[in-house]
Write a protein that holds these residues in place. Structure first.
Motif, short mmCIF file in Angstrom:
data_model
loop_
_atom_site.label_atom_id
_atom_site.label_comp_id
_atom_site.label_asym_id
_atom_site.label_seq_id
_atom_site.Cartn_x
_atom_site.Cartn_y
_atom_site.Cartn_z
N MET A 105 -55.21 92.19 -27.71
CA MET A 105 -54.65 90.93 -27.24
C MET A 105 -53.45 90.47 -28.06
SD MET A 105 -58.21 89.00 -26.24
CE MET A 105 -57.56 87.43 -26.63
N THR A 106 -53.39 90.82 -29.33
CA THR A 106 -52.32 90.31 -30.19
C THR A 106 -51.20 91.31 -30.42
OG1 THR A 106 -53.51 91.00 -32.17
CG2 THR A 106 -53.87 88.76 -31.39
N SER A 107 -51.39 92.58 -30.11
CA SER A 107 -50.40 93.59 -30.43
C SER A 107 -49.42 93.77 -29.29
CB SER A 107 -51.08 94.91 -30.74
OG SER A 107 -50.12 95.90 -31.01
N ASN A 108 -48.19 94.09 -29.64
CA ASN A 108 -47.16 94.41 -28.67
C ASN A 108 -46.65 95.84 -28.86
OD1 ASN A 108 -45.52 93.89 -26.51
ND2 ASN A 108 -43.92 92.91 -27.73
N VAL A 109 -47.24 96.55 -29.81
CA VAL A 109 -46.84 97.91 -30.12
C VAL A 109 -47.86 98.86 -29.52
CG1 VAL A 109 -46.32 99.51 -31.99
CG2 VAL A 109 -45.77 97.10 -32.24
N GLY A 110 -47.37 99.92 -28.89
CA GLY A 110 -48.24 100.84 -28.17
C GLY A 110 -49.24 101.56 -29.03
#
Length: 99
Positions: A22-27
């Motif tokens: 939910m908090t990550s934007n990195v694959g």
């Protein structure tokens, strides 16, 4: 080990993985978080199998581990291909790309 301890540990791992997704934007971080969730499910399954003294949940856990490994390989290969083409790996980049 008690079933409640195994279930609690599995729930904690699941919550950590869900928070990571939910908090990550990195694959790569999202793939690791998905693997943590899969490991939480496996731990819960093995705990239930050891509680019932049955072998079938343990065999099923081996299949889930194999499927998780394949999922990691496919996900990392997709992220590497995207990195080679666009120079960065970001989930927001994937939303912008017109496939």
């Amino acid at each position: 080990m008690l079933l409640s301890v195994m279930s609690t540990l599995s729930l904690i791992l699941f919550c950590i993985g869900l928070y990571g997704i939910m908090t990550s934007n990195v694959g790569i971080k999202m793939l690791i978080s998905i693997e943590i969730i899969i490991n939480a499910a496996i731990l819960n399954l093995v705990g239930a199998g050891s509680f019932t003294h049955s072998v079938s949940p343990l065999v099923f856990a081996l299949f889930v581990i194999a499927i998780g490994a394949v999922e990691s390989v496919v996900g990392i290969s997709l992220l590497v291909a995207i990195y080679r083409k666009y120079g960065r790996i970001s989930i927001s980049l994937l939303k912008e790309i017109k496939w």
